[in-house]
Write a protein that holds these residues in place. Structure first.
Motif, PDB file in Angstrom:
ATOM      1  N   ARG A  73       0.833  -1.212   0.000  1.00 43.43           N
ATOM      2  CA  ARG A  73       0.000   0.000   0.000  1.00 43.43           C
ATOM      3  C   ARG A  73       0.862   1.255   0.000  1.00 43.43           C
ATOM      4  O   ARG A  73       0.546   2.247  -0.671  1.00 43.43           O
ATOM      5  CB  ARG A  73      -0.929  -0.006   1.214  1.00 43.43           C
ATOM      6  N   ASP A  77       0.814   4.114  -2.970  1.00 43.17           N
ATOM      7  CA  ASP A  77       0.570   5.544  -2.747  1.00 43.17           C
ATOM      8  C   ASP A  77       1.756   6.389  -3.197  1.00 43.17           C
ATOM      9  O   ASP A  77       1.582   7.531  -3.649  1.00 43.17           O
ATOM     10  CB  ASP A  77       0.251   5.804  -1.280  1.00 43.17           C
ATOM     11  N   LYS A  85       1.239  14.240  -0.231  1.00 45.21           N
ATOM     12  CA  LYS A  85       1.074  12.963   0.471  1.00 45.21           C
ATOM     13  C   LYS A  85       2.309  12.083   0.274  1.00 45.21           C
ATOM     14  O   LYS A  85       2.802  11.444   1.221  1.00 45.21           O
ATOM     15  CB  LYS A  85      -0.175  12.252  -0.070  1.00 45.21           C
ATOM     16  N   GLU A 384      -2.490  17.465   6.590  1.00 47.31           N
ATOM     17  CA  GLU A 384      -2.559  16.010   6.605  1.00 47.31           C
ATOM     18  C   GLU A 384      -1.712  15.430   7.735  1.00 47.31           C
ATOM     19  O   GLU A 384      -0.796  16.069   8.238  1.00 47.31           O
ATOM     20  CB  GLU A 384      -2.086  15.440   5.264  1.00 47.31           C
ATOM     21  N   LEU A 390       0.822   9.116  10.442  1.00 49.07           N
ATOM     22  CA  LEU A 390       0.568   8.721   9.053  1.00 49.07           C
ATOM     23  C   LEU A 390       0.877   7.246   8.842  1.00 49.07           C
ATOM     24  O   LEU A 390       0.101   6.519   8.207  1.00 49.07           O
ATOM     25  CB  LEU A 390       1.422   9.576   8.114  1.00 49.07           C
ATOM     26  N   ALA A 392       0.708   4.902  10.890  1.00 51.56           N
ATOM     27  CA  ALA A 392      -0.285   4.051  11.561  1.00 51.56           C
ATOM     28  C   ALA A 392      -1.407   3.658  10.604  1.00 51.56           C
ATOM     29  O   ALA A 392      -2.024   2.592  10.761  1.00 51.56           O
ATOM     30  CB  ALA A 392      -0.858   4.778  12.781  1.00 51.56           C
ATOM     31  N   SER A 393      -1.667   4.483   9.609  1.00 50.62           N
ATOM     32  CA  SER A 393      -2.728   4.165   8.639  1.00 50.62           C
ATOM     33  C   SER A 393      -2.301   3.044   7.689  1.00 50.62           C
ATOM     34  O   SER A 393      -3.131   2.520   6.944  1.00 50.62           O
ATOM     35  CB  SER A 393      -3.098   5.416   7.839  1.00 50.62           C
ATOM     36  N   TYR A 394      -1.005   2.698   7.702  1.00 54.90           N
ATOM     37  CA  TYR A 394      -0.503   1.605   6.865  1.00 54.90           C
ATOM     38  C   TYR A 394      -0.135   0.380   7.701  1.00 54.90           C
ATOM     39  O   TYR A 394       0.474  -0.559   7.196  1.00 54.90           O
ATOM     40  CB  TYR A 394       0.737   2.059   6.091  1.00 54.90           C
TER      41      TYR A 394
END
Length: 457
Positions: A73, A77, A85, A384, A390, A392-394
């Motif tokens: 992921r 991205d 991002k 953002e 950040l 942690a979202s992955y």
């Protein structure tokens, strides 16, 4: 750097307005400055700066048990997300290395980066093409943070082995370095990466063939706009490339420029810079063509040493005069180096190519892993999530990074060697990777200490 400049203005007696301080805090610390403050009250600016710095440190510190990441992921991205991002992802990955709490944690983080080919150096793939695209992107923020990650990995022994597995990627990095306008963070970090890899023979050959030597000499011809970081790493890279016969020969048609630039630096106030200059001169003067050029050259006392004397009144100096003058003003260690150079200048012997180590193995010594600091890094202007928030979202369901299974990859063998003398991340002791000055007894080129002001910011 902005804080240092503001302090210099205040010392010079020029007023720093409250509006400027508030604007600077907002740029440096981003979201940590969330509400307007009364900067007219003296304690406010200091309190806000202290609070902002502490908040920033807490937001980027790597946790004791960092989570395992879904790199498929992350890489997806990095190929398709917005510029900001992607820059934030690259920054967060780098922070996970530089903010690691222990050497064991840093090793585990680096292992996962290499196993998952985070910079596309292991195999030729569409992702590798995407990394090249990011390196050459027109977006300066994306280029900067990718070069910062390259520079961080090149500061670690296993990271250098990983990056060295893809000379084509390093060739692109050289083009980015040479194509960047001005002494920008992108150029400084690309230069740092290239220099740290410049003791590996195949990469030296690639750098020489890519025109890096000529670019370095042109850069040194105008030293005034160069930061301390750029000057040190430029000279260190030039010295390493001049150890090869091919590198020396490239300098022959540029001999007058090279000798003039080096002559002006012989009496530089920084002894480590002088040591680099001595190493370069000793290598170049092993060629008869450059010795003859040095004997016949006529220069002047460097203008930075005699700023009050008009050029017309300066006494002409040849290279021998410059070396003699530098000896008189140098400490014993540098005097010994200069004496060897002076003897070589007047020698008629031809030094064989074997002295440059062209037929030997890679010259790299296993220097300690020392990471460069992030203190001078300007916050990315965005609302953002960043850092560990950040990442942690992955996170994956596998829990801790230490429990994450190794990914089978063709380059995992790079980490089988012991992790050489891991250290706590520092900001003031990062040093360029350099070889010994050849044939100068007891004058190994000291690796210059990086100072925090305007380093690879």
């Amino acid at each position: 750097m902005e804080l240092v400049e503001a302090l210099e203005e205040a010392v010079a007696g020029r007023m720093i307005t409250p509006e400027y301080i508030q604007s600077m805090c907002s740029r440096l610390f981003g979201n940590s400055v969330q509400h307007p403050s009364d900067f007219q009250r003296p304690p406010t600016a200091t309190s806000l700066l202290r609070t902002s710095v502490m908040s920033l440190r807490k937001s980027v510190q790597c946790p004791t048990e960092p989570s395992a990441l879904d790199f498929s992921r992350i890489k997806a991205d990095l190929c398709s997300a917005s510029y900001s991002k992607r820059a934030l992802i690259l920054q967060a990955l780098r922070w996970r290395l530089t903010r690691s709490l222990t050497s064991e944690q840093r090793r585990a983080v680096l292992t996962t980066f290499i196993d998952n080919d985070i910079l596309g150096c292991a195999v030729s793939s569409p992702y590798q093409a995407s990394v090249v695209e990011m390196l050459t992107s027109k977006n300066p923020l994306l280029r900067e943070h990718l070069c910062r990650l390259f520079n961080t990995l090149s500061s670690l022994l296993c990271g250098r082995s990983y990056l060295s597995s893809c000379p084509a990627m390093l060739q692109v990095l050289c083009r980015v370095m040479m194509g960047e306008e001005g002494d920008t963070p992108t150029r400084r970090n690309a230069l740092g990466s290239v220099q740290k890899l410049s003791l590996r023979r195949p990469l030296q050959v690639m750098m020489v063939e890519s025109g890096v030597l000529g670019w370095l000499l042109r850069l040194l011809a105008d030293q005034e706009p160069l930061s301390e970081y750029t000057l040190r790493y430029t000279l260190a890279l030039l010295m390493n490339l001049c150890l090869r016969t091919a590198g020396k020969k490239v300098c022959v048609p540029l001999g007058s420029v090279a000798l003039k630039v080096l002559g002006e630096l012989l009496e530089h106030e920084d002894q480590e810079i002088c040591s680099y200059v001595n190493g370069i001169l000793y290598s170049l003067l092993s060629l008869p063509e450059l010795r003859e050029e040095a004997r016949t050259m006529v220069g002047f006392t460097p203008s930075h040493l005699t700023p009050s004397i008009p050029l017309a009144c300066m006494r002409p100096q040849g290279m021998g005069d410059m070396l003699t003058s530098a000896m008189q003003a140098s400490p014993p260690e540098l005097q010994s180096q200069l004496n060897y150079i002076l003897v070589q200048l007047h020698s008629d012997a031809h030094q064989s190519s074997e002295d440059s180590g062209d037929d030997g193995d890679d010259d790299e010594e296993e220097d300690p892993d020392v990471l460069e600091g992030d203190e001078d890094e300007v916050a990315i202007d965005t609302t953002e999530a960043s850092g560990e928030v950040l990442l942690a979202s992955y996170a994956t369901s596998e829990g801790s990074l230490f429990q994450q299974p190794r990914t089978a990859a063709p380059h995992t063998k790079l980490l089988e060697a012991p992790y050489v003398r891991p250290v706590t991340p520092q900001t003031a002791n990062s040093r360029p990777q350099t070889a010994n000055i050849p044939a100068l007894p007891a004058t190994e080129a000291a690796e210059p200490t990086q100072r925090p002001l305007s380093t690879a910011s």
